[in-house]
Motif scaffolding. Structure first.
Motif, short mmCIF file in Angstrom:
data_model
loop_
_atom_site.label_atom_id
_atom_site.label_comp_id
_atom_site.label_asym_id
_atom_site.label_seq_id
_atom_site.Cartn_x
_atom_site.Cartn_y
_atom_site.Cartn_z
N ILE A 1 0.95 -1.20 -0.02
CA ILE A 1 -0.12 -0.03 0.01
C ILE A 1 0.93 1.33 -0.07
O ILE A 1 0.83 2.34 -0.67
N TYR A 2 1.89 1.28 0.91
CA TYR A 2 2.92 2.08 0.81
C TYR A 2 3.66 2.56 -0.35
O TYR A 2 4.08 3.92 -0.94
N ILE A 3 3.98 1.29 -1.21
CA ILE A 3 4.72 1.43 -2.41
C ILE A 3 3.88 1.89 -3.64
O ILE A 3 4.33 3.16 -3.96
N GLN A 4 2.75 1.47 -3.41
CA GLN A 4 1.86 2.22 -4.42
C GLN A 4 1.49 3.71 -4.21
O GLN A 4 1.35 4.40 -5.11
N ALA B 1 7.34 10.47 -1.76
CA ALA B 1 7.56 9.14 -2.10
C ALA B 1 8.97 8.34 -1.30
O ALA B 1 8.57 7.38 -0.83
N VAL B 2 9.79 9.10 -1.03
CA VAL B 2 10.77 8.57 -0.24
C VAL B 2 10.24 8.31 1.28
O VAL B 2 10.76 7.15 1.75
N ALA C 1 7.57 1.49 4.02
CA ALA C 1 7.23 0.27 3.50
C ALA C 1 8.65 -0.68 3.80
O ALA C 1 8.43 -1.84 4.15
N LEU C 2 9.71 0.26 4.10
CA LEU C 2 10.79 -0.87 4.45
C LEU C 2 10.65 -1.37 5.87
O LEU C 2 11.21 -2.37 6.11
N SER D 1 15.34 -0.69 -4.66
CA SER D 1 15.38 -0.44 -6.21
C SER D 1 14.62 1.04 -6.39
O SER D 1 15.16 2.07 -7.21
N LEU D 2 13.37 1.22 -5.75
CA LEU D 2 12.50 2.18 -6.05
C LEU D 2 13.11 3.46 -5.24
O LEU D 2 12.89 4.38 -5.98
N LEU D 3 13.83 3.32 -4.12
CA LEU D 3 14.31 4.43 -3.39
C LEU D 3 15.47 5.11 -4.21
O LEU D 3 15.61 6.00 -4.35
N GLY D 4 16.46 3.99 -4.92
CA GLY D 4 17.34 4.63 -5.61
C GLY D 4 16.78 5.35 -6.83
O GLY D 4 17.51 6.21 -7.08
N MET D 5 15.78 4.84 -7.37
CA MET D 5 15.34 5.68 -8.31
C MET D 5 14.95 6.93 -8.24
O MET D 5 15.08 8.01 -8.73
#
Length: 465
Positions: free
Chosen positions: A100-103, A117-118, A124-125, A136-140
């Motif tokens: 949910i947090y990722i989306q 977003a971060v 989420a982590l 990976s999403l955090l990196g982007m």
């Protein structure tokens, strides 16, 4: 998050596709539907993924995982308001679900609110058992924020989870390169290769870092190891060829470029490099042959047309050079490099009006190099149009206000316009900026060099030094 479609057997997918063809209704458990949907989304078959979501929710209306996949597709298709409403409902049902947090983070990212977003991804982590995708999403997100240090750290985490995550490995090296930390990249890659000595991707990247540092022998060895690890790795052969060129070993470079052609369909870039090598070896016919192959393979590759043009330009065959640069301009009239080259050729042919027009086109298309302003001025002065020359120089000075060559030329133009007071000011400024470029003024305006007041300023400058 979409899983690798190879993680589970393909039987549910075959069964699902059979159902679609026959209009029969088969029952799948929710986990099978997840695998089917992941398969389609990972392979870019969004419409089939949506169909599987619809049928899956009909059979399992309370499945939060299927609803989250529905949200993922909505976010992908920019149906953000609907996706947010669904996430609000899902959060009431399962507030500890990291997806949910990722989306929500993906939605904020789409809205260019990368800080938010971060924050959500870090939440989420805290909830996730498997944090690989989240890093990976955090990196982007950090890349979007130009925070290359934190981006690098998150992509490093991905590589630590999966040594074969080459996408993250590339991103780690991209961050090192952007920060111009080539030593850091070399250290990281050597450490990685201690654990993965046959990784052709890492050897290839290591070679590129050594090349950037001009450590060419080390680069050559790295590309050799990449080739040993995978003898069909075209990128390694190509980069090895580039290094061999820099070392002046042109025949060996040609062998490596030819290897890339033998492994896969020939590319315009390989033909171009082979042509350049033959040119260095003074094999003019072969050079020309490969330059023509270059533009035949890719008519839009500007370097190919410029190579042919330069080939004839160096041979002082200006008419052929003009023919080919005009051919290039007909293909891409928005290319400033073409227009600049066209101007130089017309100048050599003493077609000053055409050269004037070509320089104007080059500048209008964004070519603001110092040489462009000086050469354009010289062309206009060939027609004794000092007023236009002065206007060109004024534009050039906006980009290079402290460039002595421009001020010396301004002096000459002022004198042509009989503006002695202004000439004295510009000459004084030029000589203060760079007295060593006096020779350029003497060569460009010999008729003015011996003027008494100019000689007085030169003498005064010499005494002061």
């Amino acid at each position: 998050m979409a899983l690798d479609s190879n993680e589970r057997p393909g039987q549910p997918i075959a069964k699902f596709e059979s159902m679609l063809k026959t209009d029969d209704v088969y029952f799948f458990d929710a986990e099978d539907f997840e695998d089917i949907i992941h398969h389609y989304l990972n392979n870019g078959k969004v419409s089939l993924g949506k169909k599987a979501i619809k049928i899956g929710l009909q059979q399992h209306p309370d499945s939060i995982e299927l609803k989250l996949l529905d949200v993922e597709v909505m976010v992908f298709e920019n149906n953000l308001e609907v996706a947010e409403r669904m996430l609000d409902e899902l959060q009431l049902l399962d507030s500890s679900n990291e997806e949910i947090y990722i989306q929500r983070a993906n939605i904020y990212s789409k809205k260019d609110n990368h800080e938010a977003a971060v924050t959500l991804l870090h939440k989420a982590l805290e909830l996730a058992d498997d944090s690989f995708d989240i890093h990976s999403l955090l990196g982007m997100e950090y890349l979007f924020m130009d925070n290359f240090q934190l981006a690098k750290e998150n992509f490093m985490m991905c590589v630590s989870f999966d040594q074969e995550d080459y996408s993250s490995l590339y991103n780690v090296i991209y961050c090192f390169e952007f920060m111009e930390d080539y030593d850091g990249a070399i250290h990281y890659l050597n450490d990685y290769l201690e654990r993965n000595p046959y990784c052709e991707v890492a050897w290839h990247q290591l070679g590129k870092q050594y090349t950037a540092k001009k450590m060419l022998n080390e680069a050559l060895a790295s590309f050799d190891f990449a080739i040993i690890s995978d003898d069909t790795f075209i990128g390694a052969y190509f980069e090895k060829g580039r290094v061999l060129e820099k070392l002046g070993r042109y025949n060996e470079a040609i062998e490596n470029y030819e290897t890339t052609i033998s492994i896969e369909d020939p590319t315009s870039h390989a033909y171009l490099r082979i042509g350049k090598c033959h040119e260095k070896l003074h094999n003019d016919d072969l050079a020309k042959h490969f330059f023509y192959h270059t533009v035949h393979e890719d008519p839009l590759l500007d370097k190919g047309w410029l190579a042919i043009t330069d080939f004839y330009y160096r041979k002082k065959d200006y008419k052929k050079a003009l023919y080919y640069i005009n051919k290039a301009i007909n293909i891409d009239e928005e290319n400033s490099l073409y227009w600049k080259k066209c101007a130089k050729i017309n100048k050599a042919l003493k077609n000053y009006d055409e050269a004037d027009f070509a320089y104007k086109q080059a500048v209008d298309l964004g070519n603001f190099e110092l040489e462009t302003w000086l050469s354009w001025t010289a062309v206009v002065l060939q027609g004794y149009d000092a007023e236009s020359a002065f206007q060109i120089l004024q534009q050039g000075l906006e980009f290079y206000p402290e460039e002595a060559k421009l001020w010396y030329t301004v002096t000459g133009v002022h004198l042509m316009l009989k503006q002695t007071v202004e000439a004295k000011k510009s000459f004084s400024k030029a000589i203060k900026l760079d007295a060593d470029k006096l020779a350029a003024f003497e060569a460009g305006f010999p008729q003015f060099y011996q003027l008494d007041w100019i000689q007085d300023i030169i003498s005064e400058m010499k005494r002061a030094s």
